[in-house]
Design an enzyme around this catalytic site. Structure first.
Site, short mmCIF file in Angstrom:
data_model
loop_
_atom_site.label_atom_id
_atom_site.label_comp_id
_atom_site.label_asym_id
_atom_site.label_seq_id
_atom_site.Cartn_x
_atom_site.Cartn_y
_atom_site.Cartn_z
N VAL B 54 48.33 36.57 63.26
CA VAL B 54 48.26 37.76 64.11
C VAL B 54 46.86 38.37 64.19
CG1 VAL B 54 50.69 38.42 63.92
CG2 VAL B 54 49.03 39.28 62.24
N ASN B 80 56.00 43.70 63.22
CA ASN B 80 56.63 43.58 61.91
C ASN B 80 55.78 42.80 60.89
OD1 ASN B 80 58.90 42.91 59.88
ND2 ASN B 80 58.44 40.93 60.82
N TYR B 145 47.80 47.65 49.92
CA TYR B 145 48.94 47.56 50.85
C TYR B 145 49.19 48.94 51.47
CZ TYR B 145 53.75 46.89 52.46
OH TYR B 145 54.89 46.84 53.23
N ALA B 146 49.25 49.97 50.63
CA ALA B 146 49.52 51.32 51.12
C ALA B 146 48.40 51.81 52.03
CB ALA B 146 49.72 52.27 49.95
N ALA B 147 47.16 51.48 51.68
CA ALA B 147 46.03 51.91 52.52
C ALA B 147 46.06 51.23 53.88
CB ALA B 147 44.71 51.60 51.81
N SER B 148 46.40 49.92 53.89
CA SER B 148 46.44 49.20 55.17
C SER B 148 47.55 49.78 56.06
CB SER B 148 46.68 47.71 54.94
OG SER B 148 48.02 47.45 54.56
N LYS B 149 48.61 50.25 55.44
CA LYS B 149 49.72 50.83 56.20
C LYS B 149 49.43 52.28 56.57
CE LYS B 149 52.72 47.40 56.28
NZ LYS B 149 53.31 46.88 57.53
N ILE B 178 63.19 46.53 50.54
CA ILE B 178 64.37 45.76 50.92
C ILE B 178 64.24 44.48 50.10
CG2 ILE B 178 65.51 44.52 52.84
CD1 ILE B 178 64.23 46.52 54.75
#
Lengths: 95, 234
Positions: B54, B80, B145-149, B178
């Site tokens: 992507v 996603n 991960y949290a920063a990228s999101k 999940i």
């Protein structure tokens, strides 16, 4: 292959259908697209550029990005008229 | 209603696969992409798949060119595709940081930009991005991960404004953990503690995410944009 100026003018004509205040294309290459004497606001202009990018890609089979850093930093904006934009696109197509 | 054209990234497995199957079963035309081919798509002859990364701009723009020519429109984009790496920041290689931002943040931006170019023609579009509860919960071990999101939250809010004039809404769903590959490596005790911080202390389910996306992409949701909906009461 269709001339780049012709592609631009066709896209402007298409876009005119959505506009109350239309771009007068009778001046051909001298038609002002953006800046002093232009009728398009910035959002209209963005949409028109996207249409032109897509039409050029369809005709020439090459994707060009019109709004790169180089375009933004040029002293004479390539977006001013149909003619200047056409010259700019031809240069990008040759790269 | 004519069939919606829905593009979903990261459809090989997990939530992406569940989303693709859900919309295919509703009769929508679903286009998916991932780095390798899914093994489930044989059951759905109408499904079209692009094998790409992507964050590969050339491949992505080529794919959008094909979509534009074939369908002439794109109704929905669901961003996603995502990767995570659970590790203390002191032990996180810089290459991992770049990889996570490339897929999660840059990939999302690229898809939003190219999708909006097609959507603006019809003055209609729905974009749904993926945030995470790891951002508001400030989970240790998930800094990158949290920063990228978190960047995706910001993108969602600003693109919502930029695309509003084009009839395109941009929203995000923030799932809780999940039981997918993404959280498989997390120790159980850590996971239990995490679930305790939610208002509703259970793992999320695919259906929870699908429900939110169904809401965001409904025609009637044309006044809902720039919103991030966190699941589980986070």
């Amino acid at each position: 292959m269709k001339d780049v100026s012709k592609i631009i003018l066709e896209q402007v004509e298409d876009y005119n259908e959505l506009l109350d205040d239309k771009v007068d294309t009778s001046a051909g290459d001298e038609t002002v697209l953006f800046g002093r004497g232009g009728v398009l606001d910035s959002v209209d202009f963005v949409r028109l550029l996207v249409d032109i990018e897509q039409a050029v890609a369809d005709e020439y089979g090459k994707h060009i990005a019109l709004t790169n850093e180089k375009a933004m930093s040029q002293k004479n904006s390539p977006f001013r008229t149909v003619g200047t934009l056409s010259e700019y696109i031809k240069k990008l197509l040759e790269e | 209603m004519t069939s919606r054209i829905i593009l979903i990234t990261g459809t090989r497995k997990g939530i992406g696969k569940a989303l693709a199957e859900h919309y295919l079963s509703l009769g929508d035309t679903v286009i998916g992409c991932s780095r390798s081919l899914p093994d489930w798509s044989e059951n759905f002859p109408g499904y079209e798949h692009f094998e790409l990364d992507v964050s590969d701009e050339k491949k992505v723009t080529e794919m959008f060119g094909k979509i534009r020519k074939k369908y002439g429109k794109l109704d929905v984009l669901i961003n996603n595709a995502g990767i995570a790496s659970m590790n203390h920041s002191l032990l996180t290689p810089f290459d991992t940081v770049k990889k996570i931002f490339s897929t999660n943040t840059f990939g999302t931006f690229l898809f939003c930009r190219e999708a909006a170019k097609i959507m603006q023609k019809k003055k209609f579009g729905r974009i749904v991005n993926f945030a995470t509860v790891a951002t508001p919960l400030k989970l240790e071990g998930e800094a990158i991960y949290a920063a990228s999101k978190a960047a995706i939250v910001s993108l969602t809010e600003t693109l919502a404004r930029e695309y509003a004039d084009f009839g395109i809404t941009v929203n995000a769903v923030g799932p809780t953990p999940i039981q997918t590959d993404l959280v498989r490596g997390v120790p159980e005790e850590k996971m239990t503690r995490l679930l305790q911080r939610q208002a509703i202390h259970r793992f999320g389910k695919f259906e929870d995410v699908i429900n939110v996306i169904d809401f965001f992409i409904r025609e009637e949701s044309n006044f809902v944009t720039g919103q991030v909906l966190y699941l589980g009461g986070v």
